[in-house]
Design a protein around this motif. Structure first.
Motif, PDB file in Angstrom:
ATOM      1  N   UNK A 112       6.790  15.389  14.099  1.00  0.00           N
ATOM      2  CA  UNK A 112       7.981  15.730  14.895  1.00  0.00           C
ATOM      3  C   UNK A 112       8.028  17.201  15.291  1.00  0.00           C
ATOM      4  N   UNK A 114       7.396  20.543  18.036  1.00  0.00           N
ATOM      5  CA  UNK A 114       7.593  20.821  19.471  1.00  0.00           C
ATOM      6  C   UNK A 114       6.313  20.580  20.279  1.00  0.00           C
ATOM      7  N   UNK A 145      12.594   7.953  11.171  1.00  0.00           N
ATOM      8  CA  UNK A 145      13.905   7.823  11.820  1.00  0.00           C
ATOM      9  C   UNK A 145      14.106   8.916  12.876  1.00  0.00           C
ATOM     10  N   UNK A 146      13.861  10.159  12.462  1.00  0.00           N
ATOM     11  CA  UNK A 146      14.020  11.284  13.388  1.00  0.00           C
ATOM     12  C   UNK A 146      13.027  11.179  14.548  1.00  0.00           C
ATOM     13  N   UNK A 149      14.006   8.623  17.154  1.00  0.00           N
ATOM     14  CA  UNK A 149      15.095   9.140  17.991  1.00  0.00           C
ATOM     15  C   UNK A 149      14.554  10.115  19.037  1.00  0.00           C
ATOM     16  N   UNK A 150      13.679  11.036  18.610  1.00  0.00           N
ATOM     17  CA  UNK A 150      13.112  12.012  19.552  1.00  0.00           C
ATOM     18  C   UNK A 150      12.281  11.320  20.639  1.00  0.00           C
TER      19      UNK A 150
ATOM     20  N   UNK B  70      16.975  13.990   7.381  1.00  0.00           N
ATOM     21  CA  UNK B  70      18.276  13.874   8.048  1.00  0.00           C
ATOM     22  C   UNK B  70      18.429  14.827   9.232  1.00  0.00           C
ATOM     23  N   UNK B  71      17.461  15.732   9.475  1.00  0.00           N
ATOM     24  CA  UNK B  71      17.622  16.710  10.552  1.00  0.00           C
ATOM     25  C   UNK B  71      17.312  16.053  11.900  1.00  0.00           C
ATOM     26  N   UNK B  72      17.680  16.739  12.987  1.00  0.00           N
ATOM     27  CA  UNK B  72      17.528  16.147  14.321  1.00  0.00           C
ATOM     28  C   UNK B  72      16.562  16.908  15.223  1.00  0.00           C
ATOM     29  N   UNK B  73      16.443  18.231  15.035  1.00  0.00           N
ATOM     30  CA  UNK B  73      15.676  19.045  15.989  1.00  0.00           C
ATOM     31  C   UNK B  73      14.182  18.987  15.691  1.00  0.00           C
TER      32      UNK B  73
END
Ligand SMILES: [Zn+2]
Lengths: 267, 96
Positions: A112, A114, A145-146, A149-150, B70-73
């Protein structure tokens, strides 16, 4: 029972595996381009890998009556160096017209970052530009999960992607709903230590129905099972589901999604 | 399948998995490693175990969520540590 394994890395499997899969009913496989267990030392390493996927594996599968298809891309694990990844992407057009290529995959995210996200977006744009189906890898374990979503955000941002031409793979109980709710196809991977078991995949179908869902083994060089799909078939049948309900998940659904590429004619 | 059929088909398999888990926790306790041993995996596992008997549905989904970052960025760089199977830092405690 006949079946399609729509996600398996046959370059890492033996010819005996092809024989066992054929005996278990496998009529076709689709093989996404992925990480080989080590980072390639140069983008040129991918040219040989793409030759293996488009020329060698179809020949190896044919004697067993298994149709071999593949997907091309730079995988997320080797996308952390964007300059390297872009050189690999530049090789893809040379192979895009091979008769067994179905689309771009498995693109996605690994940790995850950049850079991974940047290359994912570039490959989504590449697929849109070349009108290709997309097969998406979602990250493992705590990153899934993250990452899912991304990935859904990135697909939405592109704006030129039709949701029914994208399959998001390796869904589990905490990601399946977000994928199906947005109109994508979802893959459940039957993999021993991370991802789903045949029992949990059967549970998910009982809970969510079988529309836009398939199962695959993701068999590769790791601890994995190239016969995971027939084991799922046995599990689902043993619970009292009818043969056509089994076929829907292991044959009809993969055929429906993959046939959006006119090169696909198996099963 | 009826409840009885589900139990007939799966109970022994999952009874064995529970004993495996118990033996694993005993093994961790027995192993040397110091009094100030902190690893995010054990508290995450204990919290996840509590979800199994809180009487609420969707246990598999909720366990997976407890084991998720649990983070999003997106991250600026890949973390140096490999994936653990639980977040490196626990999620913030739920508010009142
Ligand atoms: Zn894969």
């Amino acid at each position: 029972m006949p079946y399609i394994d729509p996600h398996i890395h046959m370059v890492s499997r033996t010819t005996d595996d092809y024989a066992a899969m054929a005996a278990a009913g496998c009529v076709a496989v689709t093989e996404p381009a992925f990480w080989a267990g080590f980072d390639r030392s140069s983008p040129e390493g991918f040219r040989d890998y793409f030759r293996q996927l488009t020329q060698v594996e179809p020949r190896r599968a044919a004697p067993f009556g298994i149709d071999h298809y593949c997907w091309l891309c730079v995988n997320p694990k080797e996308a952390e160096d964007p300059a390297f990844a872009r050189e690999v992407i530049q090789l893809i057009p040379e192979f895009l017209d091979a008769p067994n290529v179905l689309g771009i995959g498995e693109i996605g995210l690994n940790r995850n970052t950049r850079n991974e996200l940047q290359i994912l977006e570039e490959q989504i744009a590449f697929a849109a530009e070349h009108d290709q189906l997309i097969l998406v890898h979602t990250p493992h374990l705590e990153d899934k999960r993250k990452g899912t979503t991304l990935i859904l955000d990135a697909l939405r941002r592109n704006g030129n992607i039709s949701t029914d031409r994208v399959l998001i793979d390796h869904v589990e109980e905490h990601t399946i709903r977000m994928v199906l709710d947005e109109g994508y196809w979802a893959g459940m991977t039957l993999y021993p230590d991370t991802k789903c078991t045949p029992q949990r995949a059967a549970d998910l179908i009982e809970c969510y129905g079988s529309e836009r869902l398939w199962v695959n083994s993701a068999g590769d060089w790791g601890h994995s099972d190239p016969l995971a799909v027939p084991k799922f078939q046995q599990e689902f049948r043993a619970r009292g589901h009818a043969a056509d309900a089994v076929d829907r998940v292991t044959l009809d659904n993969p055929r429906a999604f993959l046939s959006q590429c006119e090169r696909f004619s198996a099963g | 399948m009826t409840k009885s059929q589900v139990l007939d088909r799966y109970f022994l398999e999952h009874r064995a998995k529970l004993i495996d888990l118990a033996a694993f926790l005993d093994r961790v306790d027995r192993a040397p490693g110091g009094d100030n041993f902190h690893d995010p995996r054990l508290p995450a596992l204990r919290e996840a175990l509590a979800l199994l008997h809180d009487g609420q549905p969707d246990r598999a989904r909720r366990v997976l969520e407890r084991f998720s970052d649990p983070t999003e960025a997106p991250l600026d760089t890949a973390p140096p540590a490999p994936v653990l199977g639980v977040p490196h830092h626990p999620p913030p405690a739920a508010g009142p």
